[in-house]
Design a protein around this motif. Structure first.
Motif, PDB file in Angstrom:
ATOM      1  N   UNK A  65       0.811  -1.217   0.000  1.00 29.94           N
ATOM      2  CA  UNK A  65       0.000   0.000   0.000  1.00 29.94           C
ATOM      3  C   UNK A  65       0.845   1.267   0.000  1.00 29.94           C
ATOM      4  N   UNK A  66       2.153   1.120  -0.101  1.00 31.03           N
ATOM      5  CA  UNK A  66       3.025   2.298  -0.121  1.00 31.03           C
ATOM      6  C   UNK A  66       3.566   2.592  -1.514  1.00 31.03           C
ATOM      7  N   UNK A  67       3.339   1.664  -2.468  1.00 30.71           N
ATOM      8  CA  UNK A  67       3.890   1.803  -3.814  1.00 30.71           C
ATOM      9  C   UNK A  67       2.775   1.744  -4.843  1.00 30.71           C
ATOM     10  N   UNK A  68       2.992   2.419  -5.968  1.00 35.86           N
ATOM     11  CA  UNK A  68       1.995   2.434  -7.038  1.00 35.86           C
ATOM     12  C   UNK A  68       1.736   1.023  -7.545  1.00 35.86           C
ATOM     13  N   UNK A 111      -2.972   3.583  -7.244  1.00 36.47           N
ATOM     14  CA  UNK A 111      -2.024   4.037  -8.257  1.00 36.47           C
ATOM     15  C   UNK A 111      -1.527   5.429  -7.884  1.00 36.47           C
ATOM     16  N   UNK A 112      -0.402   5.814  -8.472  1.00 37.26           N
ATOM     17  CA  UNK A 112       0.120   7.157  -8.255  1.00 37.26           C
ATOM     18  C   UNK A 112      -0.702   8.150  -9.073  1.00 37.26           C
ATOM     19  N   UNK A 165       0.907   0.057 -10.374  1.00 35.38           N
ATOM     20  CA  UNK A 165       1.389  -0.174 -11.733  1.00 35.38           C
ATOM     21  C   UNK A 165       2.898   0.020 -11.855  1.00 35.38           C
ATOM     22  N   UNK A 166       3.399   1.211 -11.481  1.00 33.41           N
ATOM     23  CA  UNK A 166       4.805   1.535 -11.775  1.00 33.41           C
ATOM     24  C   UNK A 166       5.741   1.357 -10.587  1.00 33.41           C
ATOM     25  N   UNK A 167       5.220   1.047  -9.415  1.00 42.20           N
ATOM     26  CA  UNK A 167       6.030   0.797  -8.221  1.00 42.20           C
ATOM     27  C   UNK A 167       6.657   2.058  -7.633  1.00 42.20           C
ATOM     28  N   UNK A 168       6.249   3.236  -8.098  1.00 43.69           N
ATOM     29  CA  UNK A 168       6.765   4.474  -7.517  1.00 43.69           C
ATOM     30  C   UNK A 168       6.132   4.691  -6.144  1.00 43.69           C
ATOM     31  N   UNK A 169       6.847   5.331  -5.203  1.00 40.54           N
ATOM     32  CA  UNK A 169       6.255   5.611  -3.890  1.00 40.54           C
ATOM     33  C   UNK A 169       5.003   6.473  -4.034  1.00 40.54           C
ATOM     34  N   UNK A 170       3.962   6.131  -3.291  1.00 44.68           N
ATOM     35  CA  UNK A 170       2.717   6.883  -3.359  1.00 44.68           C
ATOM     36  C   UNK A 170       2.833   8.171  -2.553  1.00 44.68           C
ATOM     37  N   UNK A 171       2.274   9.264  -3.062  1.00 48.09           N
ATOM     38  CA  UNK A 171       2.301  10.518  -2.296  1.00 48.09           C
ATOM     39  C   UNK A 171       1.516  10.402  -0.998  1.00 48.09           C
TER      40      UNK A 171
END
Length: 658
Positions: A309-312, A328-329, A314-320
């Motif tokens: 729940x901390x990463x997007x 998703x981000x 789809x793209x695995x970027x850190x979530x804001x």
């Protein structure tokens, strides 16, 4: 990102062709007779008396995904997650007319190659060598499964029909927080189990294992033949499968055509398994797990469950915003991809199990869209739905909720309001489904193709966890519709509790326990955004709704009467509403916990993070100092107990976060 995606497709095709060329170099009766990069296909043709051909279609995500094989007549032979060599081997196994078989049910060419590989080209008995390689692989598996670090969390067996090791690794869920488990539809008495298929030749020359399935089940069923999920985990299954496959592809060294002279010393150290080292931070490694595939997989699965729940998605970027659910981000491509892949929640499960929450989320989306019709855009995030016109012959309506081009600056709020109002009531949709989500989709498509994807987005885009307060624990004077609201994930909650404990220890405020409660009232249209982005300091931005008379910050109040004024008037009710039983729409207010530390300083403004105006209005600049605890939904004409102090609300201990 699009160019990167295209580049990956080309690179994957080139990798498959490279493997095919290596294969042809060893099996001189086979040659590549044609290839089509655009269609990701190539043809292998046999030049001996059989003169047969096999067409390979390579997936865009190769080596994950599937390879489709067709014979010279265009008949499909198989569709498996295999390397080129394994795929051809698999096809020849089933194609008796194409080649004679060796003594172990393998094509003679494959058996000879394997024999030469194992024996280093030296003479020997083929019947002795092939079982020897299998026995070595099986001993390695057994030694690693018996490792005390993974004892009870792993299991394996051999499937002779497919010549694969079936490997299962488990991640127990007892340590997952109660509300987080509920938000992800996980049973804390179960385990998440990943089932992988590994070639019996993995010590020799194969690609990475294939992730066959991800499911939840009691850990006692780890070795059962047909263990399957008791709960549906939807997008979490896709997320874990995708990330584990990616880690295996990246970290499993492919020793194609490498000759190994196995010795008893190699057997003792399980040579060959050291090729896998999962992509997780160094501090998360089990000591020495790079020498044990089971330990590596257990650690990888646990790490991905803990951080999902901390990463997007789809793209695995850190979530804001690190919420309680998969999300998703902010990138449009990720939002659109998640919608296209159908990675939203299990719609029917949510409607059946959480009807009140589902209705509330629909109402809040309607209120945000209605606010947009009135000229104030608070629909953040925007609905990314885009339907394929070719899938709905005869449909001539809009394909999305934008005016003009998809993604334009102008949102089609009237159409969004119209579609939300077209949704049947929650009980009606459950009845229409007859226990099958596909049936519900068909029913809603008959009204408008936009309805089902819109409903799925409404339910899945909510990042907070809402859970109705049990009747016996409802707080007096706050109505019948009370929800436990958990917007922050365990990591943020941990930071909050640490600062609360520090404030309590230092005596930084006026409250002995280090925190106090306040009310936060906001217009009905704002709550769609709040549940997806959390309470934010929107002062002096376009999302600011009530000015900043006392400076920037999140505005809260100690007394209910002050916050009632900020709730404003209710919007037109949802026509399908049944659970809230009123014709005047809803207004909402939350009960927040604030850390009592007036000495803190905002990293953004350099000013005090907490400002108390006349012991009534409390503005919070540092978002880590405030956390929502409960959400209350009232009829539009609600006046309430205006003198009720937030800190005087009797919150049952059973309701505090577990």
């Amino acid at each position: 990102q699009f160019l990167y995606f295209i580049g990956c497709r080309i690179a994957n095709m080139q990798r498959a062709l490279s493997e095919a060329k290596d294969l042809c170099a060893d099996w001189d009766v086979w040659s590549i007779t044609s290839s089509d990069d655009a269609a990701r296909t190539f043809v292998l043709t046999r030049s001996d008396e059989d003169q047969t051909s096999i067409t390979f279609t390579i997936s865009a995500s190769y080596p994950s995904g599937s390879i489709v094989l067709k014979d010279i007549f265009g008949r499909e032979l198989t569709a498996r997650n295999l390397s080129v060599m394994d795929a051809l081997d698999e096809a020849l196994q089933k194609w008796d007319d194409d080649a004679d078989t060796g003594s172990h049910g393998m094509p003679r060419e494959a058996t000879s190659m394997l024999f030469e590989s194992a024996a280093g080209g030296a003479g020997g008995n083929e019947a002795d060598v092939v079982p020897s390689i299998f026995e070595k692989a099986e001993r390695c598996m057994a030694a690693h499964a018996a490792d005390k670090r993974v004892n009870g969390l792993t299991w394996f067996s051999f499937d002779p029909a497919r010549r694969k090791f079936i490997v299962r690794v488990a991640c127990p869920l007892q340590t997952v927080e109660h509300y987080r488990a509920n938000a992800l539809n996980l049973n804390r008495n179960h385990a998440i189990i990943a089932e992988l298929h590994i070639s019996w030749q993995y010590l020799e020359a194969t690609g990475p294992p294939v992730v066959n399935d991800i499911y939840t089940a009691p850990i006692s069923t780890l070795a059962a033949d047909n263990a399957r999920a008791e709960r549906r985990i939807g997008a979490l299954r896709w997320f874990l499968k995708n990330r584990i496959e990616s880690a295996l592809s990246k970290n499993w060294v492919n020793y194609e055509r490498v000759r190994h002279n196995y010795t008893e010393e190699d057997n003792a150290t399980c040579a060959g398994l050291e090729r896998f080292r999962p992509s997780v931070p160094e501090e998360n490694f089990i000591e020495g797990n790079d020498m044990n595939i089971f330990a590596g997989l257990v650690q990888l699965l646990e790490y991905r469950v803990r951080t999902c729940t901390t990463l997007c998605l789809i793209c695995d970027a850190p979530l804001p915003l690190e919420g309680m659910k998969l999300a998703t981000c902010d990138k449009d491509l990720c939002n659109h991809s998640a919608e296209s892949y159908g990675l939203g929640c299990d719609v029917l499960y949510e409607l059946e199990m959480h009807p009140e929450v589902s209705e509330l989320l629909v109402c809040l989306t309607l209120y945000a869209a209605t606010s947009g019709v009135g000229g104030r855009d608070v629909l953040v995030p925007m609905c990314p739905v885009f339907i394929n016109a070719s899938a709905f012959p005869g449909y001539t309506g809009p394909l999305h909720f934008y005016c003009g081009e998809y993604g334009s600056d102008k949102k089609n709020f009237p159409k969004l309001v119209e579609c939300v109002q077209m949704l049947p009531s929650i009980p009606t949709m459950v009845k229409l489904a007859h226990g099958d989500e596909a049936t519900l989709r068909t029913e809603l498509n008959s009204r408008s193709p936009l309805l089902f994807p819109l409903l799925r987005w409404i339910l899945s885009s909510n990042r907070a966890h809402l859970e109705p307060v049990p009747k016996q624990h409802r707080m007096a004077g706050l109505g019948d519709f009370q929800f436990h609201l958990v917007a922050s994930n365990p990591a943020k909650e941990g930071r909050f509790l640490d600062r609360k404990e520090k404030a309590k220890k230092d005596g930084a405020g006026n409250h002995s326990n280090g925190s106090f409660f306040t009310w936060h009232g906001s217009a009905p249209g704002n709550w769609h955004c709040i549940l997806r982005s959390g309470l934010k300091n929107y002062s002096n931005t376009k999302l600011m709704s009530a000015g900043a008379a006392h400076g920037p910050g999140i505005y809260t109040a100690r007394t209910m009467s002050t916050s009632i004024g900020y709730m404003r008037g209710a919007c037109a009710p949802w026509k399908g509403g049944e659970y809230f039983g009123n014709k005047s729409g809803l207004v909402l207010m939350s009960l927040c916990e604030v850390i009592d530390d007036k000495r803190g300083t905002s990293a953004v403004t350099g000013k005090p993070s907490l400002k108390d105006v006349s012991n009534e209005i409390v503005t919070v600049q540092d978002e880590d100092l405030i956390d929502t605890r409960f959400l209350f939904a009232f009829p539009g004409n609600f006046n309430g107990n205006q003198s009720l102090k937030a800190n005087d609300v009797n919150v049952p201990a059973a309701l505090m976060r577990r």
